[in-house]
Design a protein around this motif. Structure first.
Motif, short mmCIF file in Angstrom:
data_model
loop_
_atom_site.label_atom_id
_atom_site.label_comp_id
_atom_site.label_asym_id
_atom_site.label_seq_id
_atom_site.Cartn_x
_atom_site.Cartn_y
_atom_site.Cartn_z
N ILE A 84 78.42 86.93 65.25
CA ILE A 84 78.58 88.36 65.01
C ILE A 84 78.05 88.79 63.66
CG2 ILE A 84 80.90 88.26 64.01
CD1 ILE A 84 81.62 90.71 65.75
N TRP A 85 77.94 87.83 62.72
CA TRP A 85 77.51 88.18 61.36
C TRP A 85 76.03 87.92 61.11
CZ3 TRP A 85 79.76 91.40 58.31
CH2 TRP A 85 81.14 91.61 58.44
N TRP A 86 75.31 87.49 62.10
CA TRP A 86 73.87 87.33 61.89
C TRP A 86 73.20 88.70 61.84
CZ3 TRP A 86 70.81 82.72 64.17
CH2 TRP A 86 71.43 81.53 63.77
N ALA A 87 72.23 88.84 60.98
CA ALA A 87 71.47 90.10 60.89
C ALA A 87 70.41 90.13 61.98
CB ALA A 87 70.83 90.23 59.51
N SER A 88 70.87 89.96 63.21
CA SER A 88 69.96 89.80 64.35
C SER A 88 70.48 90.60 65.53
CB SER A 88 69.85 88.32 64.76
OG SER A 88 69.36 87.54 63.70
N PHE A 89 69.58 91.32 66.17
CA PHE A 89 69.90 92.01 67.41
C PHE A 89 70.38 90.99 68.44
CE2 PHE A 89 68.25 93.85 71.50
CZ PHE A 89 69.12 94.93 71.54
N MET A 90 71.49 91.27 69.09
CA MET A 90 72.16 90.39 70.05
C MET A 90 72.85 89.19 69.39
SD MET A 90 71.89 91.86 72.96
CE MET A 90 70.87 93.04 73.85
N GLY A 91 72.75 89.08 68.08
CA GLY A 91 73.50 88.04 67.39
C GLY A 91 72.93 86.64 67.48
N HIS A 92 71.67 86.52 67.91
CA HIS A 92 71.05 85.20 67.97
C HIS A 92 69.53 85.36 67.89
CE1 HIS A 92 71.37 86.25 72.38
NE2 HIS A 92 70.08 86.17 72.18
N VAL A 93 68.82 84.25 67.82
CA VAL A 93 67.36 84.27 67.75
C VAL A 93 66.81 83.11 68.56
CG1 VAL A 93 67.29 85.35 65.47
CG2 VAL A 93 67.25 82.86 65.65
N VAL A 94 65.52 83.22 68.89
CA VAL A 94 64.76 82.07 69.35
C VAL A 94 64.07 81.48 68.13
CG1 VAL A 94 62.74 81.33 70.68
CG2 VAL A 94 64.44 82.83 71.73
N VAL A 95 64.36 80.22 67.84
CA VAL A 95 63.79 79.54 66.69
C VAL A 95 62.50 78.83 67.12
CG1 VAL A 95 64.14 77.73 64.97
CG2 VAL A 95 66.05 79.19 65.66
N ILE A 96 61.41 79.10 66.39
CA ILE A 96 60.13 78.44 66.63
C ILE A 96 59.76 77.74 65.33
CG2 ILE A 96 57.77 78.70 67.44
CD1 ILE A 96 58.56 81.44 68.57
N THR A 97 59.65 76.42 65.36
CA THR A 97 59.48 75.70 64.11
C THR A 97 58.54 74.51 64.26
OG1 THR A 97 60.69 74.74 62.24
CG2 THR A 97 61.50 74.20 64.43
N ASN A 98 58.43 73.73 63.20
CA ASN A 98 57.43 72.68 63.01
C ASN A 98 56.04 73.35 62.84
OD1 ASN A 98 59.44 70.81 63.12
ND2 ASN A 98 59.00 70.15 65.21
N ARG A 99 54.99 72.60 62.91
CA ARG A 99 53.64 73.20 62.79
C ARG A 99 53.27 73.79 64.16
NH1 ARG A 99 53.55 68.41 59.85
NH2 ARG A 99 52.96 68.63 57.65
N PHE A 100 53.87 74.94 64.45
CA PHE A 100 53.88 75.42 65.83
C PHE A 100 52.66 76.26 66.19
CE2 PHE A 100 56.34 78.58 63.41
CZ PHE A 100 55.72 79.76 63.78
N ASP A 101 52.37 76.23 67.47
CA ASP A 101 51.38 77.10 68.10
C ASP A 101 51.89 77.32 69.51
OD1 ASP A 101 49.20 78.45 69.11
OD2 ASP A 101 47.71 77.08 68.29
N VAL A 102 52.51 78.48 69.75
CA VAL A 102 53.14 78.73 71.05
C VAL A 102 52.54 79.99 71.67
CG1 VAL A 102 55.29 77.66 70.27
CG2 VAL A 102 55.05 80.15 70.16
N THR A 103 52.47 79.99 72.98
CA THR A 103 51.98 81.14 73.74
C THR A 103 52.96 81.41 74.88
OG1 THR A 103 49.67 80.58 73.28
CG2 THR A 103 50.08 82.04 75.13
N PHE A 104 53.34 82.67 75.05
CA PHE A 104 54.23 83.00 76.17
C PHE A 104 53.74 84.27 76.86
CE2 PHE A 104 56.11 84.99 72.44
CZ PHE A 104 56.40 86.28 72.86
#
Length: 662
Positions: free
Chosen positions: A487-507
Motif C-alpha cells: 500500500i505504501w509503494w509509489a506505484s499505481f496498483m501497489g506493485h510493478v513488473v521488474v525488468i532487470t539484468n542487461r535486459f532486452d525485452v519485447t512484448f
C-alpha cells in the motif's frame, strides 16, 4: 544484490507511524457489524496445535494432514489461511467416496485435499475480503467465498467457500495465520471449463454456441508440461528461488508451474429470453445483426463457417472469453483498489483483451447505487455517460445462486445483460485513455496470481522464465518478475513488473478498439538505481533513450506539483501540464493514493512517479504492435520498474478541453 533491495526505497518513511483505514466499498453482502467475534484466539498456538487441541472436532482432518508434509507446515512460522473440515464433514467425504477410514484414502488424494484447504496468500479474514475470490490455494486453484442470510437465526451472516462448504466458525486467529471451520470438504473440479459450464442447466444456449463455434476446444489447456525448474532452486520445500538477494522481505521465486487458464462471462438463458432468444438459431441471428454493423466489411462473408474467427457467432462467443483466470475480485485492479482509489473523480477500471481478435473489455467498479463489477460501463459512481453506457453487470458469487463456477482450468461468471462489442462500445465506451496494469499484459502473470500474490515468506517477486511468458520475448540476460502488493509503494496498483539484468525485452501491446492515432506511454518511478532505456515500437526507435535515473523535478523534465508557485491556479496547472507534455512527460494520475485514501498522497503530486510518452502511432486493430525496452547501460544492477502502460487516442489527448488528470 542491490537491484531488488532498492525497490523498497520507494516506500514512504511514514509507514511506521501511520495507520490507514481499509474501507470496502463494493461488496454486495457485507455488514461488518454482523460478523461475529473470533470464536477462539490462540495467542500462543499454531494452526496445527489448534487442530490438535480440538480433536473432538478435527481429529480426522488432523490425521489426514499428518499423512502429508503440510501438518508440519501448519506448526511452523508463516502466515496461512487454513480451512478445517469437521469430523462430520470428513465422514461425509469418506462415505461418498467409499473410503473406510482416513488410512484408506490414497496418498495422492490426501496431498490434494491438504493443498486444497491451505491458502498460499497469508492470513485472510472475512473482514479483509468480505466476498469474492480470495486467491489461490496451494493447488493453484481459485478459492472464493460468498455470503447469505440465515433467516432462521435473525438473518445472521453465513459464509460459503466455493459455494458448497459452509463456514461454521471463522476468523480463529492463530500465531501463524487464521483457521476457518467448514461443514464440507472443499472438492476441486476435475472438469475443464467447457465441461464445467455444460453441467449448468441455466446456460444451455451459450454452451451450445461455445461448442458450435469450436471455441470450447480453445479452453482445454491446463498445464505446460515443457516447463520445469531445477532442483537447485527449491526454497523451503515448497517455493522456488530464482534470485537470492539475501533480503527476506523481497525474496525472488520462480513460478513453480505454468498454467493455462481461462475466464468466461456467460448470459443465463433467462437473459437471452428477454431479447426473444430461445435457441441457437435466434442467437445466430442476434450476433449477425450486431457484428455486421460493427464489421460491415465482413458482413455475409463467413455466416456459415462458425469456426471462422470473423463469423458473427464466433465473434459473439469469443468476446465473452479471456485467456487468463480472473475471479470476481480480480476483474478490477489489485486487492488494494478498495483502499487506494479516489472514487470521487473516477470509477476504478481495468482493460483486458478478449479472445475475439481486435477487441477489449473495460471493467469498472462504480460505487453508489450501481455498486458491483460492470463490463463496458462508462460513468462516475451512479452517474452514466449516457443511457447506453450502463454496460453489463457481473454477478457476484452471492448473486449467482450457490453454484460453484470453479473449473480445473478456469472460472465462469454470470452476467445480467447481453455482452457485445457493438458500435457504441467501440466508438463511445472505448473513446478513452486505456491504462493497463503491466501484470495483466500476459496471461502468465495472472494465472499464477502474480499481481496479488502473498505467501508465507511475506512480500516477494514472482519470477518468469524466458520462453514461458505469452506475448513476451526476452534476451538471454533478461529477468522479468512481478512484485507483491504494498500500500505504501509509489506505484499505481501497489506493485510493478521488474525488468532487470542487461535486459532486452519485447512484448505485444494490447489491441486498440479502432483505427486511429494513439499515444503510447509508460509509468515508472525514477531512482538513481534505475537504468537508461531505449524504447522501440515494432523495432523503430522511440526518440532518445529514457533516463529513469532522472527525477521529475530535474529541469530536464520540469515537474511542479499542483499548488506550488507557478502552478497555483487552474490555468497555471493546465499550462504546466502542457509544458510537461511538450517535453514528452506527464504527471502521474490523481486517482491513486499512496498509503490509502486516508492519506493525501495522490500520485499526481508525487515527485517520484511520472509518465513518459514514448511514441505517437497510427494503430489498427487488425495489426499487431510490439514495445521493446532495451537497457542501454552495461550494468546488471540497473533495472526498470514498469508500473503501467497507457494507450491514449488523439480524440482524448488532443481534445479542446484537454485530457483529464485521472
Amino acid at each position: 544484490m542491490k537491484k531488488i533491495i532498492t525497490i523498497l526505497r520507494h516506500k514512504a518513511k511514514v509507514l511506521s507511524i501511520l495507520a490507514v483505514m481499509s474501507v470496502p466499498f463494493f461488496y454486495s453482502c457485507v455488514d461488518n457489524d454482523d460478523v461475529p467475534e473470533t470464536m477462539y484466539t490462540a495467542k500462543k498456538m499454531t494452526a496445527g496445535a489448534f487442530l490438535e487441541a480440538h480433536q473432538e472436532r478435527y481429529s480426522d482432518f488432523t490425521a489426514l494432514l499428518k499423512r502429508t508434509p503440510y501438518f508440519s507446515m501448519m506448526t511452523t512460522y508463516g502466515r496461512y489461511t487454513l480451512f478445517a473440515p469437521t469430523n462430520d464433514a470428513m465422514s461425509l467425504f469418506m462415505k461418498s467416496n467409499n473410503y473406510a477410514s482416513i488410512d484408506a484414502i490414497p496418498q495422492g488424494v490426501c496431498d490434494s485435499i491438504a493443498r486444497t484447504h491451505i491458502m498460499r496468500k497469508g492470513a485472510i479474514f472475512t473482514s479483509d475480503i468480505p466476498e469474492g475470490d480470495i486467491g489461490m490455494n496451494m493447488l493453484d486453484a481459485l478459492i472464493g467465498w460468498s455470503c447469505d442470510s440465515d433467516v432462521v437465526n435473525d438473518n445472521r451472516l453465513i459464509y460459503y467457500v466455493n459455494a458448497n462448504s459452509r463456514m461454521l466458525e471463522y476468523n480463529d486467529s492463530v500465531t501463524n495465520g487464521v483457521v476457518h471451520t467448514i461443514d464440507h470438504v472443499i472438492t476441486a473440479s476435475n472438469d475443464f471449463l467447457p465441461e464445467k459450464m455444460a453441467e449448468d442447466s441455466t446456460i444451455t444456449i451459450f454452451c451450445e454456441a461455445l461448442r458450435l463455434t469450436g471455441m470450447a476446444d480453445s479452453l482445454h489447456n491446463y498445464i505446460d508440461e515443457t516447463y520445469s525448474i531445477g532442483a537447485d532452486s527449491v526454497y523451503n520445500g515448497t517455493q522456488e528461488r530464482c534470485l537470492n538477494n539475501g533480503n527476506p522481505y523481497m525474496t525472488c521465486l520462480w513460478v513453480s508451474t505454468r498454467y493455462f487458464k481461462y475466464t468466461a462471462f456467460v448470459e443465463p438463458d433467462s437473459v437471452f429470453h428477454r431479447y426473444n432468444i430461445y435457441n441457437i438459431d435466434d442467437l445466430k441471428a442476434y450476433a449477425k445483426q450486431v457484428y455486421d454493423a460493427t464489421y460491415p466489411e465482413d458482413a455475409g462473408l463467413y455466416d456459415d463457417d462458425f469456426t471462422h474467427r470473423k463469423n458473427p457467432l464466433n465473434r459473439f462467443v469469443s468476446y465473452h472469453l479471456l485467456d487468463r483466470i480472473a475471479g470476481y475480485n480480480q476483474l478490477v485492479g489489485s486487492e488494494l483498489t478498495k483502499d487506494c482509489w479516489k472514487t470521487t473523480v473516477a470509477d476504478p477500471e481495468e482493460f483486458f483483451e478478449t479472445m475475439c481478435p481486435g477487441t477489449l473489455i473495460r471493467t469498472a467498479l462504480p460505487s453508489g447505487n450501481d455498486a458491483g463489477v460492470y463490463i463496458n460501463r462508462r460513468g462516475l459512481m451512479s452517474r452514466l455517460y449516457d443511457a447506453e453506457s450502463r454496460g453489463v453487470k457481473v454477478l457476484s458469487p452471492s448473486e449467482s445462486g450457490g453454484i460453484d463456477h470453479n473449473a480445473l482450468n478456469g472460472y465462469y461468471h454470470y452476467i445480467d445483460d447481453i455482452l457485445t462489442f457493438n458500435t457504441h462500445t467501440r466508438d463511445v465506451i472505448f473513446n478513452c485513455r486505456m491504462r493497463f496494469d503491466p501484470a495483466t499484459l500476459s496471461p502468465d502473470f495472472m494465472n499464477c496470481d502474480g499481481r496479488n500474490h502473498k505467501d508465507e515468506i511475506g512480500n516477494s517477486i514472482r519470477g518468469f522464465k524466458r520462453g514461458y511468458i505469452k506475448g513476451w520475448e526476452l534476451s538471454d540476460e533478461s529477468f522479468v518478475g512481478v512484485t507483491g502488493n504494498d500500500i505504501w509503494w509509489a506505484s499505481f496498483m501497489g506493485h510493478v513488473v521488474v525488468i532487470t539484468n542487461r535486459f532486452d525485452v519485447t512484448f505485444k501491446l494490447p489491441t486498440v478498439p479502432k483505427k486511429g492515432t494513439y499515444e503510447i506511454r509508460i509509468g515508472y518511478t525514477p531512482n538513481e538505481e534505475r537504468g537508461v532505456i531505449q524504447a522501440y515500437v515494432n523495432n523503430v526507435p522511440c526518440g532518445i533513450p529514457v533516463d529513469m535515473r532522472i527525477y521529475p523535478t530535474d529541469p530536464e523534465i520540469g515537474f511542479i506539483s499542483d499548488g506550488a508557485a507557478g502552478a497555483e491556479t487552474e490555468e497555471e496547472i493546465k499550462m504546466q501540464d502542457k509544458a510537461l507534455h511538450n517535453r514528452g512527460y506527464m504527471k502521474a494520475m490523481d486517482v491513486w493514493y499512496q498509503g490509502g485514501t486516508g492519506t493525501t498522497n495522490v500520485l499526481r503530486n508525487n515527485n517520484i512517479s511520472t509518465r513518459r510518452i514514448l511514441a505517437t502511432e497510427s494503430m489498427d486493430p487488425e495489426k499487431s504492435y510490439y514495445l521493446r525496452l532495451r537497457q542501454v547501460l552495461d550494468d546488471p544492477d540497473k533495472y526498470c520498474n514498469f508500473n503501467y502502460l497507457e494507450i491514449c487516442p488523439k480524440s482524448v489527448y488532443g481534445s479542446p478541453e484537454g485530457e483529464d488528470q485521472h
